[in-house]
Design a protein around this motif. Structure first.
Motif, PDB file in Angstrom:
ATOM      1  N   LEU A  91      48.397  18.173  80.102  1.00 47.93           N
ATOM      2  CA  LEU A  91      48.388  19.319  79.204  1.00 47.93           C
ATOM      3  C   LEU A  91      46.995  19.896  78.979  1.00 47.93           C
ATOM      4  CD1 LEU A  91      50.812  17.933  76.444  1.00 47.93           C
ATOM      5  CD2 LEU A  91      51.392  19.256  78.497  1.00 47.93           C
ATOM      6  N   GLY A  92      45.957  19.194  79.431  1.00 45.14           N
ATOM      7  CA  GLY A  92      44.608  19.634  79.129  1.00 45.14           C
ATOM      8  C   GLY A  92      44.324  19.578  77.647  1.00 45.14           C
ATOM      9  N   ALA A  93      44.835  18.540  76.981  1.00 39.39           N
ATOM     10  CA  ALA A  93      44.762  18.437  75.521  1.00 39.39           C
ATOM     11  C   ALA A  93      43.872  17.283  75.105  1.00 39.39           C
ATOM     12  CB  ALA A  93      46.168  18.234  74.945  1.00 39.39           C
ATOM     13  N   PRO A  94      43.140  17.422  73.999  1.00 34.55           N
ATOM     14  CA  PRO A  94      42.335  16.310  73.501  1.00 34.55           C
ATOM     15  C   PRO A  94      43.213  15.185  72.970  1.00 34.55           C
ATOM     16  CG  PRO A  94      42.326  18.113  71.925  1.00 34.55           C
ATOM     17  CD  PRO A  94      43.025  18.618  73.154  1.00 34.55           C
ATOM     18  N   ILE A  95      42.641  13.991  72.878  1.00 37.71           N
ATOM     19  CA  ILE A  95      43.338  12.830  72.321  1.00 37.71           C
ATOM     20  C   ILE A  95      42.724  12.505  70.969  1.00 37.71           C
ATOM     21  CG2 ILE A  95      43.884  10.388  72.639  1.00 37.71           C
ATOM     22  CD1 ILE A  95      43.747  10.801  75.627  1.00 37.71           C
ATOM     23  N   ILE A  96      43.583  12.375  69.941  1.00 40.89           N
ATOM     24  CA  ILE A  96      43.089  12.128  68.588  1.00 40.89           C
ATOM     25  C   ILE A  96      43.914  11.026  67.922  1.00 40.89           C
ATOM     26  CG2 ILE A  96      42.249  14.491  68.278  1.00 40.89           C
ATOM     27  CD1 ILE A  96      44.770  15.004  66.557  1.00 40.89           C
TER      28      ILE A  96
END
Length: 410
Positions: free
Chosen positions: A348-353
């Motif tokens: 997804l091209g998403a950050p991990i938090i």
């Protein structure tokens, strides 16, 4: 990665979301109060059945009050997505209905993309995730997985002294059948929960990102502190003759904040107090207050709670009161499946938090690969009427959830 919503996408989301807007409104607190088996919850269940029916999904209520809408025949290797429909008292609109609505809309999007699932797919709404009525968070998923004693659950009562067993019967659920559902658990291969972010870590990680992937849930628990003193007249009792349980209760509120200075990253809150009898001109005979504490691990959280309780106990002794502490719930730190989380982040091209909030995905993660997606919350406000997510971000969440499900169902 960003997503530009088309008018059709926006219209579909808005119309589905609008149907929820009037259910469970809290006219006193603002926001929503939707609790297990109350009138609002029963209406939400009917809404879920209707939305599933419009999509040709088969709906069932399991032995623990969880709702399942099936695309395909229930069986092994099931992929599930969803969240919950209940709320905290006076909560916001998005926590957890956004996850249920998004999973239903993902069915529409999968069909629009021509996806033909090779595995069963289920949209699930778990019961009593917030614990707002009977005090046990993630109740439906914990019952299903055996993480809570069903006999204890059947004995639970709400603040109006209505028993959970009686409330379940009103909803058409046999409380004697509540408990571990090994057959259903064995069917599940993967669970993905989309949720509005409850904070602003996503914005800190990537201000441009609309969606993030969850890495972990920190340890968290709830404790009930009961301080007992002596009820008396507020106007005629000298200060030196008082045994006022409200004084140690006030110490609990202050201690929960002050102890945090020595524990970076920890949070603790007294969010509810109940004095008895609760009269303005009466010194209370007892006070119950509820402590919510969250930190990295269960051991760290226990240390935090011990320090808070020590301060309350010292104040209780000075006031001539007694203190009893009861642990109502405790969940250790949960790490989501690292391989799945990394794959989703790259896909997804998403950050991990991380997150400090508990979720049903955290309960299920002990038994099967589970993952979470978080939709951007511009204010960071949650568990309050000001909770918000922009429509474009919500639609991006649906699209990203669909991307994930398309891969898992292939």
């Amino acid at each position: 990665m960003t997503f530009s919503a088309s008018p059709a996408d926006g219209s579909r989301f808005a119309s589905t979301w609008a149907d929820l807007a009037g259910i469970g409104r809290d006219r006193l607190r603002g926001g929503y109060s939707r609790h297990l088996f109350d009138d609002g919850d029963l209406q939400l269940r009917e809404w879920f059945r209707a939305e599933a029916g419009r999509r040709g999904l088969d709906v069932e209520t399991d032995r623990n009050g969880n709702l399942w809408a099936w695309w395909g025949t229930p069986g092994p290797d099931t992929v599930a997505a969803g969240s919950h429909l209940d709320s905290v008292p006076g909560g916001g609109a998005f926590d957890g209905p956004l996850g249920v609505v998004s999973a239903l809309l993902a069915v529409d999007e999968l069909r629009a993309r021509g996806v033909r699932p090779r595995r069963p797919f289920a949209v699930v709404s778990f019961a009593e995730e917030e614990g707002g009525r009977f005090g046990v968070p993630c109740l439906g998923s914990k019952l299903m997985t055996g993480a809570v004693d069903p006999d204890h659950v059947r004995r639970l009562r709400d603040t109006d002294e209505i028993g959970l067993a009686d409330a379940a019967r009103r909803a058409g659920i046999d409380p004697t059948r509540m408990g571990p559902d090994r057959e259903r658990l064995a069917q599940l291969a993967t669970f993905v929960e989309l949720h509005v972010e409850q904070g602003r870590l996503l914005q800190a990680a990537d201000p441009a990102a609309q969606v993030a992937v969850g890495s972990e849930i920190v340890a968290h628990g709830r404790w009930r502190l009961t301080v007992t003193g002596e009820g008396n007249h507020a106007g005629t009792t000298r200060p030196e003759d008082r045994h006022d349980p409200m004084i140690p209760a006030a110490a609990a509120v202050l201690a929960a904040r002050r102890v945090l200075a020595d524990h970076p990253g920890a949070v603790a809150t007294i969010g509810r107090l109940h004095p008895v009898p609760g009269g303005t001109n009466v010194i209370a005979s007892s006070v119950q207050c509820w402590l919510d504490a969250r930190w990295g691990s269960a051991e760290q959280t226990a240390t935090l709670v011990d320090e808070i309780v020590a301060a309350v106990r010292a104040e209780a002794e000075l006031e001539g009161c007694t203190l009893v502490m009861t642990r109502e719930a405790m969940s250790d730190r949960v790490d989501f499946d690292p391989g799945l989380s990394v794959n989703l982040s790259e896909r997804l091209g998403a950050p991990i938090i991380p997150t400090g909030a508990g979720h049903d995905a955290g309960v299920l993660s002990a038994h099967l690969p589970a993952a979470m997606l978080f939709v951007r919350n511009p204010s960071g406000v949650s568990h309050a009427p000001g909770e918000h997510a922009e429509t474009a971000d919500c639609i991006a969440g649906v699209q990203r959830l669909t991307d994930v499900l398309a891969d898992l169902l292939a």
